[in-house]
Design an enzyme around this catalytic site. Structure first.
Site, short mmCIF file in Angstrom:
data_model
loop_
_atom_site.label_atom_id
_atom_site.label_comp_id
_atom_site.label_asym_id
_atom_site.label_seq_id
_atom_site.Cartn_x
_atom_site.Cartn_y
_atom_site.Cartn_z
CD GLN A 70 13.81 0.97 15.02
OE1 GLN A 70 13.41 0.73 14.40
NE2 GLN A 70 14.66 2.33 14.34
CG HIS A 103 9.40 2.58 12.47
ND1 HIS A 103 10.04 3.67 11.73
CD2 HIS A 103 10.86 2.19 13.18
CE1 HIS A 103 10.86 3.20 11.46
NE2 HIS A 103 12.04 2.60 12.09
CD GLU A 140 12.47 -4.98 12.56
OE1 GLU A 140 12.79 -4.39 10.97
OE2 GLU A 140 12.31 -3.97 13.38
CG HIS A 141 16.50 -3.24 14.26
ND1 HIS A 141 15.12 -2.51 14.22
CD2 HIS A 141 17.47 -2.85 12.97
CE1 HIS A 141 15.15 -2.49 13.03
NE2 HIS A 141 16.03 -2.09 11.96
CG ASP A 182 17.18 1.93 10.39
OD1 ASP A 182 16.81 0.39 10.21
OD2 ASP A 182 16.13 2.72 11.12
CG HIS A 218 11.43 -44.35 -8.60
ND1 HIS A 218 9.66 -44.20 -9.44
CD2 HIS A 218 11.22 -42.89 -8.40
CE1 HIS A 218 9.76 -43.12 -9.61
NE2 HIS A 218 10.61 -42.05 -8.53
#
Length: 435
Positions: free
Chosen positions: A262, A265, A330-331, A364, A423
């Site tokens: 990761q 990236h 995230e992971h 992934d 109403h």
């Protein structure tokens, strides 16, 4: 500069140190916001002509008509047929696994009937038309095509329109092949904020969609943020994150590479390892130092790990899970002997990988669950992309005559209390005359 931070969760200074480590400036670049605002206004005003102008300016692709930038379906199939056998087999296997997983997510219409005959329920319907943004050029990810397109089609979306820039006219064959396998209906060779605007507002050639999904650069993210409300969007994603909880039973080299997976990236990605065994953390750090120089993206790794990476010693695996919930990664890899024992302690994570053999990279590409995941702590309140993102729900209310007697009196009383007399009258009109 240290290669990676070392922190100790048992230290009184830990909370402050972790806060500094997690800090991420998500402020919007004013120049990008201004440019995107102007592009979207131009696309909304001039439609096809604006998209053609920006495509020529930014991608150096010129056309007289936007129709000329639609990539024929025959070209997608040709791209699929032209792939090397191993690539095609891998793409087809991934598509099959992603499809089978997401078929389990599809919701169905349901109703129930009350004793007085009143029927209540929920009607589930797919979105009519979805736009899928796919990065082009060097940042071309066929796996993202599958992860976005397949759940949309499983949900029953009638029309999926894919847009992808082709800088200099260069088309990525694997992206087109993935469009064929993922079920796209139309593909346009356009990108950037102008493509997002075209999908959101519609033009003479490009139909307006109900929702826009898919990753993109800062301009694409800014455009998605601005058109939200006109259309739905999936999410605004931040830098990639991986958090690993380890007990020392996994080879140190495996987890060093998992952190790299990761961190490579970009420089803002975050990679963190939590473990109560200080000696094991030493072994992982040694593996990082040994393996990093040979990595093709070593320059990015060095910056990412030095700025936002950490090896954190915890007092226990339970304390590690408390930190997981604070970070909401995230992971998350639970690389421990008994990951099922820790799972009930984890409340906030985008995707959870259980056991030493469940590397994040499998998720992934081909495990099956979606790799479009909440980042930057948003896993505390949001979920992975799924079929449910392409379905909407309508409440069903069929009140029987008998039911109207009970519900009418309740509603009339509450409406009168709120001062909404029409109403109250509407509810009261359905009441049977009193004997």
């Amino acid at each position: 500069m240290s290669l990676i931070h070392r922190l100790d969760a048992r230290s009184p200074e830990f909370d402050a140190a972790l806060t500094r480590l997690l800090a991420y400036d998500a402020s919007q670049d004013e120049a990008i916001e201004t440019a995107v605002r102007d592009i979207l206004h131009d696309v909304r005003t001039r439609g096809d002509a604006a998209i053609l102008d920006y495509t020529a300016r930014f991608d150096h692709v010129r056309a007289d008509r936007l129709e000329a930038l639609e990539i024929p379906r025959a070209d997608w199939q040709a791209a699929l047929d032209g792939l090397p056998a191993d690539q095609r087999a891998a793409l087809e296997a991934a598509a099959d696994r992603v499809r089978r997983y997401h078929e389990h997510q599809r919701a169905e219409t349901w109703t129930y009937t009350e004793p007085d005959g009143t029927v209540l329920g929920q009607q589930v319907t797919p979105l009519d038309r979805v736009g899928l943004y796919v990065p082009g050029g060097k940042a071309a990810y066929p796996s993202s095509v599958l992860m976005n397109a397949i759940p949309a089609k499983v949900a029953g979306v009638s029309e999926l329109i894919m847009v992808t820039p082709t800088p200099g006219g260069a088309r990525n064959p694997m992206v087109l092949a993935a469009a064929a396998l993922g079920g796209a209906d139309r593909v346009f060779a356009i990108g950037g904020a102008q493509a997002v605007g075209g999908l959101a507002y519609g033009t003479r050639t490009l139909p307006a969609v109900d929702k826009i999904v898919g990753p993109g650069n800062a301009y694409v993210a800014a455009a998605k943020r601005r058109v939200f409300g006109t259309v739905g969007i999936d999410m605004i994603a931040g830098p990639s994150e991986i958090l690993i909880v380890a007990d020392g039973s996994t080879p140190a080299e495996w987890l060093a590479i998992d952190l790299f997976s990761q961190a490579e990236h970009d420089e803002l990605a975050q990679a963190i390892l939590l473990c109560p065994d200080g000696g094991y953390l030493d072994a992982v750090q040694a593996a990082i130092e040994r393996l990093l120089p040979a990595q093709p993206r070593a320059d990015i790794l060095r910056v990412s790990l030095a700025n936002r990476g950490a090896l954190i010693r915890t007092g226990s695996l339970e304390q590690a899970c408390d930190i997981v919930n604070r970070i909401a990664p995230e992971h998350l890899e639970l690389s421990v002997r008994d990951p099922q024992a820790l799972l009930p302690l984890v409340r906030h994570a985008g995707a959870i990988f259980l056991g030493a053999y469940s590397s994040e990279s499998l998720g992934d590409y081909c495990a099956g669950p979606n790799h479009v995941l909440p980042t930057a702590r948003t896993a505390r309140f949001s979920s992975p992309l799924g079929v449910y993102d392409f379905q909407k729900r309508s409440s069903l209310i069929q009140v029987s005559q008998a039911g109207a007697q009970t519900l009418g009196r309740i509603a009339a009383t509450l409406a009168t209390g709120e001062g909404l007399h029409a109403h109250a009258a509407s509810a009261s009109l359905r009441l049977d005359p009193q004997p």
